[in-house]
Write an enzyme that holds these catalytic residues in place. Structure first.
Site, PDB file in Angstrom:
ATOM      1  N   HIS A 286      89.890  16.568  63.841  1.00  0.00           N
ATOM      2  CA  HIS A 286      90.213  15.834  64.225  1.00  0.00           C
ATOM      3  C   HIS A 286      89.853  14.634  64.084  1.00  0.00           C
ATOM      4  O   HIS A 286      91.092  13.850  63.474  1.00  0.00           O
ATOM      5  CB  HIS A 286      90.468  15.777  65.730  1.00  0.00           C
ATOM      6  CG  HIS A 286      90.920  14.855  66.628  1.00  0.00           C
ATOM      7  ND1 HIS A 286      90.324  14.120  67.838  1.00  0.00           N
ATOM      8  CD2 HIS A 286      92.768  14.015  66.874  1.00  0.00           C
ATOM      9  CE1 HIS A 286      91.989  12.995  67.796  1.00  0.00           C
ATOM     10  NE2 HIS A 286      92.999  13.888  67.505  1.00  0.00           N
TER      11      HIS A 286
ATOM     12  N   GLU B 297      91.786  14.128  61.037  1.00  0.00           N
ATOM     13  CA  GLU B 297      93.255  13.828  60.451  1.00  0.00           C
ATOM     14  C   GLU B 297      94.029  12.072  60.766  1.00  0.00           C
ATOM     15  O   GLU B 297      94.243  11.652  59.852  1.00  0.00           O
ATOM     16  CB  GLU B 297      93.487  13.800  62.286  1.00  0.00           C
ATOM     17  CG  GLU B 297      95.379  14.160  62.304  1.00  0.00           C
ATOM     18  CD  GLU B 297      95.917  13.970  63.866  1.00  0.00           C
ATOM     19  OE1 GLU B 297      96.240  12.807  64.160  1.00  0.00           O
ATOM     20  OE2 GLU B 297      95.144  14.257  64.319  1.00  0.00           O
ATOM     21  N   HIS B 298      93.311  11.374  61.207  1.00  0.00           N
ATOM     22  CA  HIS B 298      92.628  10.307  61.455  1.00  0.00           C
ATOM     23  C   HIS B 298      92.142   9.618  60.398  1.00  0.00           C
ATOM     24  O   HIS B 298      92.587   8.214  59.894  1.00  0.00           O
ATOM     25  CB  HIS B 298      91.999  10.041  62.249  1.00  0.00           C
ATOM     26  CG  HIS B 298      92.350   9.851  64.324  1.00  0.00           C
ATOM     27  ND1 HIS B 298      93.214   8.872  64.641  1.00  0.00           N
ATOM     28  CD2 HIS B 298      92.435  10.741  64.944  1.00  0.00           C
ATOM     29  CE1 HIS B 298      93.669   9.270  66.172  1.00  0.00           C
ATOM     30  NE2 HIS B 298      93.182  10.378  65.986  1.00  0.00           N
TER      31      HIS B 298
ATOM     32  N   GLU C 146      90.563   7.121  71.627  1.00  0.00           N
ATOM     33  CA  GLU C 146      91.595   8.390  72.341  1.00  0.00           C
ATOM     34  C   GLU C 146      90.970   9.296  73.703  1.00  0.00           C
ATOM     35  O   GLU C 146      91.518   9.578  74.098  1.00  0.00           O
ATOM     36  CB  GLU C 146      91.943   9.507  71.047  1.00  0.00           C
ATOM     37  CG  GLU C 146      93.275  10.249  71.020  1.00  0.00           C
ATOM     38  CD  GLU C 146      93.501  11.069  69.754  1.00  0.00           C
ATOM     39  OE1 GLU C 146      94.148  11.570  70.125  1.00  0.00           O
ATOM     40  OE2 GLU C 146      93.092  10.529  69.045  1.00  0.00           O
TER      41      GLU C 146
END
Length: 450
Positions: A60, A63-64, A142
């Site tokens: 994840h 992904e950023h 997040e």
């Protein structure tokens, strides 16, 4: 470029063709001239199930990082160029894949392809400590906003950890832990990119108002020179017994607006007829306001303000049947649990009625049509079936398989799997002083971009 498949008619006249570049990149095209837009979707065969202990959340995080700039597109340029051209974009991470997607005016398709190719081929040229620290902080924030600091926010994480044993590749969710996010190094990120962000570990789909020949020419031009990489190890084995064998349980005392009963049942792997039968069973039981659990708990007994039951489809491990009930003021969880078990036992004994089967199949058919009805949704489904099941054409005929399932099959999977010794249970009890009378449903269990 090799052409490994020809067009085959799918449901509703939809077609797709598959091609493969010399470097291993699989390409799926579906022409649709209805509106002057085109969707680009790129799935990498990497998700949280590929991570190792101590480095959870890396898929994840990466992904950023993919939006932090590449060799020819520094900083926030990817967003700026796509949105400046009238397009939209995003990316998400799951247990089993990471995807990136753009929907563009048809005449801007080449731009989207160039952007995706540039970061696939040259992200390492721009990846540095500054971008790593920037996105590490974004992901940690997040986690705070979507998980740690919202009511029921960690429910999915807790239930997953219960349902899949310690050491299982699905034991942790894609968001990762704060400690592991802090521990990730720049070299970890670089190794991750080299291993997984290679053309031979990806599927690219393009759907919409396209000229297939021209589109293939652009794809070859921009992606064809990106080198392959053969260092990827297969994900750890995710197989488990069909039945957990006991009821796993955890009570959580937090500042939540209402008591809640949540449970995860171990169900068949995605891509099987049994998974489709399970999907129909959960739709009858908890899929919307016409479902059995909603009618029983919300309408008739008025013991709950929300009651839902849905399927988290997984290909590399048993799927999860996700039950989520928020209680009415003053109602105790054991009362809810007894009513749920009574409804599940009745369903296992009697099966669905003909009317319930028709309604559930129509509901899943509508959801399928909604996904394939947009160019972005169809591009995503084509990638999904190519990556997880090896054949993008399966996306075009998925609904037929659901409609072929019989009531007996639905009853059979419910009887075999929806039982107390095959579930992980999470009970939320509000701490003293919390308002237990104003529940709000929280449907973010799957956390699309965890």
């Amino acid at each position: 470029m090799g052409h490994t498949a020809t067009a085959r008619a799918g449901s509703g006249g939809l077609t797709a063709t598959e091609h493969r570049l010399a470097n291993g990149l699989r390409v799926v095209l579906s022409e649709d001239r209805l509106t002057p837009v085109a969707a680009v979707c790129l799935w990498y065969d990497v998700g949280s199930r590929h991570e190792i202990e101590g480095r959870t959340g890396l898929a994840h995080l990466f992904e950023h990082l993919m939006f932090q700039g590449s060799a020819q597109v520094p900083g926030n340029g990817h967003f700026e160029l796509v949105q400046g051209a009238g397009g939209s974009l995003n990316g998400t991470t799951s247990f089993e894949r990471t995807n990136y997607f753009e929907t563009m005016p048809a005449h801007q398709l080449e731009l989207a392809l160039w952007l995706e190719a540039d970061r696939m081929g040259s992200l390492l040229d721009a990846l540095d400590d500054e971008s790593m620290e920037n996105q590490r902080d974004v992901v940690k924030n997040e986690r705070r906003q979507r998980y740690d600091n919202v009511p029921y926010g960690t429910a999915f994480e807790k239930l997953t950890a219960l349902a899949y044993p310690e050491g299982h590749p699905y034991h942790h969710t894609p968001i990762g832990s704060m400690a592991d996010l802090d521990a990730a190094t720049l070299e970890d990120a670089r190794n991750f990119f080299r291993t997984y962000y290679a053309p031979n570990n990806a599927v690219l789909s393009v759907v919409g108002d396209i000229d297939p020949e021209q589109t293939l020419s652009w794809i070859e031009k921009y992606f064809g020179s990106i080198p392959t990489h053969d260092g990827k190890q297969p994900p750890r084995d995710g197989s488990l017994p069909e039945i957990i064998g006991e009821q796993l349980r955890e009570v959580v005392e937090e500042e939540v607006p209402a008591r809640a009963l949540m449970a995860a049942y171990r169900l068949p792997h995605d891509g099987t007829r049994e998974a489709d039968a399970a999907d129909l069973a959960l739709t009858v039981l908890g899929g919307g306001e016409s479902s059995r659990l909603h009618n029983r708990l919300v309408r008739r007994d008025r013991t709950a303000v929300a009651a839902g039951f849905g399927l988290l489809r997984l290909a590399g491990a048993p799927s999860l049947g996700w039950l989520d009930v928020k209680t009415s003021a003053g109602v105790e969880v054991p009362d809810i649990e007894a009513a749920v078990d009574e409804e599940l036992a009745r369903f296992a004994a009697e099966g669905p009625t003909a009317e319930e089967m028709e309604r559930a199949q129509a509901q899943l058919e509508r959801e399928w049509l909604d996904r394939l009805g947009t160019v972005a949704g169809r591009a995503d489904e084509l990638c999904r079936y190519a990556v997880l099941f090896g054949d993008p054409q399966l996306a075009l005929t998925a609904v037929k398989r659901v409609l072929d399932v019989t009531a007996d099959e639905v009853q059979a999977v419910a009887k075999a799997r929806l039982r107390p010794d095959n579930r992980a249970v999470l009970v939320y009890e509000p701490v003293a002083g919390a308002d237990a009378g104003n529940a709000e449903d929280n449907d973010d269990a799957e956390g699309a971009d965890q």
